[in-house]
Each structure stands twice: as C-alpha cells, then as structure tokens.
Design an enzyme around this catalytic site. Structure first.
Site, mmCIF file in Angstrom:
data_model
loop_
_atom_site.group_PDB
_atom_site.id
_atom_site.type_symbol
_atom_site.label_atom_id
_atom_site.label_comp_id
_atom_site.label_asym_id
_atom_site.label_seq_id
_atom_site.Cartn_x
_atom_site.Cartn_y
_atom_site.Cartn_z
ATOM 1 N N HIS A 82 44.147 28.490 35.936
ATOM 2 C CA HIS A 82 43.368 29.558 36.562
ATOM 3 C C HIS A 82 42.181 29.920 35.696
ATOM 4 C CE1 HIS A 82 42.762 32.884 39.377
ATOM 5 N NE2 HIS A 82 42.253 33.517 38.327
ATOM 6 N N ASP A 161 48.020 41.661 46.736
ATOM 7 C CA ASP A 161 46.869 41.139 45.993
ATOM 8 C C ASP A 161 45.800 40.617 46.935
ATOM 9 O OD1 ASP A 161 45.459 40.066 43.563
ATOM 10 O OD2 ASP A 161 45.826 38.201 44.642
ATOM 11 N N ARG A 168 38.357 44.822 46.085
ATOM 12 C CA ARG A 168 37.742 44.900 44.755
ATOM 13 C C ARG A 168 36.353 44.276 44.754
ATOM 14 N NH1 ARG A 168 41.352 41.519 41.436
ATOM 15 N NH2 ARG A 168 39.807 41.820 39.807
ATOM 16 N N SER A 183 46.310 40.722 39.206
ATOM 17 C CA SER A 183 45.943 39.895 40.348
ATOM 18 C C SER A 183 46.285 38.430 40.084
ATOM 19 C CB SER A 183 44.447 40.034 40.632
ATOM 20 O OG SER A 183 44.030 39.115 41.617
ATOM 21 N N LYS A 187 50.073 36.249 41.579
ATOM 22 C CA LYS A 187 50.005 35.011 42.365
ATOM 23 C C LYS A 187 50.691 33.859 41.649
ATOM 24 C CE LYS A 187 45.480 34.824 42.990
ATOM 25 N NZ LYS A 187 44.800 36.082 42.701
#
Length: 436
Positions: A82, A161, A168, A183, A187
C-alpha cells in the site's frame, strides 16, 4: 449515545472510548448519521488528533463494520502493498503482477483518487471493460487461479471506510495520521493478508510533508499490524517530485506497460524493485540480491507483463491494452505543450501543484460526485536536476475540456522553478521500519 455529545467531546480534545467511536462508525455506516455530522467528526479528529489507542479503536471499529476474508485455503504467503499516495505513483500497476510472477500471492485492495493523488482503481478502469468490483468469491477464486487480484472494497469489506474515504476527499481531512492509518489498516486487515509492505510518502507531493510525520504514520501502521499479528515493513520514500513521467490514469497504465516491457523511467523502476523485494522478503526470500535479480529479470523477460495480461483477462478488461496500448487506452482529444520561460535546471518546488493541475485537466475529482476523464493528465518532459533551455517543453497537458486550462497552467508553472545551479539530488528511500 448522542453524536452531538461525542462531537462536543472531541472538539474539546477529550479522549473517546471504543464504545463511542464504535457508535459513530456503525451509525454512519448504517445511514443514521448524516454526512454533515460525520464531516464534523472528521474535522474534529483532524484538528485535535487521536491517541494511538484511539486510532486502534477506530481501526477496529472500521474493520468490524463489515466482514473479513479468510484466505487460509489458498496456498502460499499472501502479501499486499500500500502507498499513502503521491503524484504519478503508478507503482501498484506493476508491483502486483511482478510480485505474483515471482510466486507471491497478492490480494490487492486499492482505492480511488484522493485529493491531489491518483487512485489505482481509477487507473485500472482506464483499461476498457476492466472490472474492479469483484465479489468476495470472485476475489478468492482469482487468487487461487492466478495468484493476484486487484480490486476495490466490496460493499461488505470495511464499508465504513469506503463511505469515509469519499467524504474525506472533499472535506479537507485527508492528511491526518489517525484517519490515514485506520483507513489503510482496516482494509488490509479485512482482506486477510499475512503481511504488508507500506510505501509511506514524504515531501511536497505527499500528505505527510515532513519526514517526521511520515515516520509517525509508518510507526502507527506498524504498531497496528503488530497488534493484529501481521508482518509489516514500511519504507519512507520521496515525493518531492512526481514519480516517472506520467500523471493521469491511462497515461500511467501506458507507462506501467512500458516498464513491464523492460523500459520506463529509472526512478519508478527502482522504487518498484525496492518495494517488491520487500514483499518477497516477507514471503520467505531472505536473500535480497537474489530477489532483486529475479524481479529485474521478470520485468525484462515478459513474465510480469503476462501476469498483468492475466489480471486484465480475469477482470473482463481488453487485453489489447497490453499489446497495443496506443490504440486501446483512452486518449485526450487535445494536447498543449508547456514551455520553459528561462534556461537552467529543473527543480520541483511543490509537487502537490502538479497533481492539482492534472485534476483540473480532468484526471481527478474536485467534488465527491465528479467523474474522471481517463485520458486526461500530464506527461512530464523533465525530472529534478535536468537542464532545460528557454522555450523547451517542461510538460504536455492532455485534456478534453479546456475550461480550467489557464488555472491548470498556473498551478503547474508554480510547481516548478528553474535554478541557475543544479538542485540537490533527491533520495529514493529515506528509512525502513519493520515488524517481522
């Protein structure tokens, strides 16, 4: 409980309990709290912050807002990657198929554009027909068959989320360590991976402008990983200039395909290799030199590209995008060269403005309801420290609607300064943190 009481408490910088945070998250997910009150909650959290304990509570509440995936029936080590978001950061497009071509199982759940940064899902959807909305069963089936899937959250995976992420983006509450950490980790924990490599960006084009803040975010996510028994490595990487030369959805897909054909910009390729080698490390290959050689070979011998083609085929996309991207991928109808007004060396003064300019051209969202022009964006002609002559192109704008072209030009020209001396060379990776 009353949401107004919780808002009052956080507005006054008081600590929230798990029950209070759970109430906010579950009520918003169920539609019992409207956007305007959730926006107030996000802003209060942004301004007054959360403790690490509160961030853990928030992550747990978001995780428990939906179901989790059980990937234990799939052989192999499941590793995801990520990035916290950057300009021109199309690394996931290459890393997922590349790591999978080396035997790693890659369950990659990605997001959409957020603020000035691009989103992997939007980039993938620039491939005609590509389906990012996979069911839980489809996601697991694809992992079993080809070892990699690239999709968005299902409606049942961390649904809180998914709703908060979009809110956001349009309420100026993106660059908050607790909100970003919860967040990302809600996930990643929900998708059932065994380990995670985190690319935490720092610099003018990142949400975390300062290295100290980027390190705080990395430590927060590493701490969450550890508390849930997951292996994690975080790299603090540079975002003081765009990665590669492409900023925009189909433009970045085309660049990713070039990389998987053994070409592509050196900075982007090097970062891809560094991140992917850490994925192989968590998966069991402790010889970094050996893993980097394997990765480099699979970029050159076509194995990563073939894996990418498999992903496209399994997710209903047009595989012709791999063989003939110029013909298949969407293109903007208009182009405009942005020329340098002076001679010297290129230095990126504010990389965020490059992302803002691309958004104004149509590559991103300015409001929650906006649709993306997948062919729009910017092709950069110069990297940090390169010499440029007067009237030589700095970049090419790609767009359909020229309504915001002047504002985009202003943003872009403000993002770059031309210096008389060579600017300081930027590092690719600043630091590594891990819990193994």
């Amino acid at each position: 409980m009353l949401i107004s009481d919780i808002l009052h408490k956080k507005r006054n910088s008081q600590k929230l309990t798990f029950e209070e945070i759970k109430y906010v998250i579950s009520s918003y997910t169920a539609g019992k709290i409207p956007d305007y009150q959730m926006s107030a909650f996000l802003m209060a959290a942004f301004i007054n912050g959360f403790t690490s304990v509160e961030t853990g509570f928030l992550t747990k509440a978001m995780l428990e807002s939906g179901e989790t995936m059980d990937l234990s029936g799939i052989e192999g080590v499941k590793i995801d990657k990520h990035s916290t978001g950057g300009v021109g950061d199309g690394t996931s497009l290459v890393i997922a198929p590349l790591a999978a071509s080396c035997g790693v199982i890659v369950p990659m759940m990605s997001g959409r554009s957020l603020g000035h940064t691009g989103g992997t899902l939007d980039k993938l959807e620039s491939i005609p027909g590509f389906r990012v909305n996979l069911s839980k069963e489809e996601f697991i089936h694809q992992l079993k068959k080809i070892g990699v899937a690239m999709a968005g959250q299902t409606d049942k995976i961390a649904p809180a989320d998914k709703k908060m992420y979009a809110l956001r983006d349009v309420t100026a509450t993106v660059d908050s360590i607790p909100l970003i950490a919860s967040s990302i980790m809600s996930k990643k924990l929900a998708e059932g991976c065994d380990g995670l490599v985190l690319d935490v960006k720092t610099g003018s084009g990142a949400f975390m402008k300062e290295k100290t803040m980027a390190k705080r975010l990395a430590k927060e996510m590493i701490g969450i990983s550890k508390s849930f028994g997951k292996k994690a490595i975080a790299l603090i990487t540079d975002m003081n200039q765009p990665l590669g030369y492409a900023v925009g959805n189909s433009l970045e897909v085309k660049q990713a395909i070039d990389i998987m054909k053994g070409e592509g910009p050196k900075d982007l390729v090097n970062l891809i290799i560094e991140i992917s080698s850490r994925m192989l490390f968590i998966a069991g290959e402790k010889n970094t030199k050996k893993s980097k050689t394997l990765l480099e070979n699979n970029l050159k011998n076509g194995k990563a590209l073939m894996k990418f083609k498999e992903i496209i085929e399994y997710q209903s996309g047009d595989t012709g995008a791999v063989d003939n991207p110029e013909k298949i991928l969407p293109k903007a109808q208009k182009t405009l060269e942005i020329l340098s007004v002076e001679e010297g060396f290129v230095e990126y003064a504010d990389t965020k403005l490059v992302g803002d300019a691309a958004n104004l051209l149509g590559a991103g969202r300015l409001t929650k309801e906006d649709t993306i022009n997948h062919g729009a964006g910017i092709v950069l002609k110069k990297k940090q420290g390169e010499r440029i002559s007067r009237k030589e192109p700095l970049a090419t704008f790609c767009f359909d609607n020229g309504a915001s072209i002047e504002e985009a030009k202003l943003k872009f020209t403000e993002s770059i300064k031309i210096t008389k001396t060579t600017p300081k060379k930027l590092s690719l990776i600043y630091e590594k943190l891990e819990t193994l």
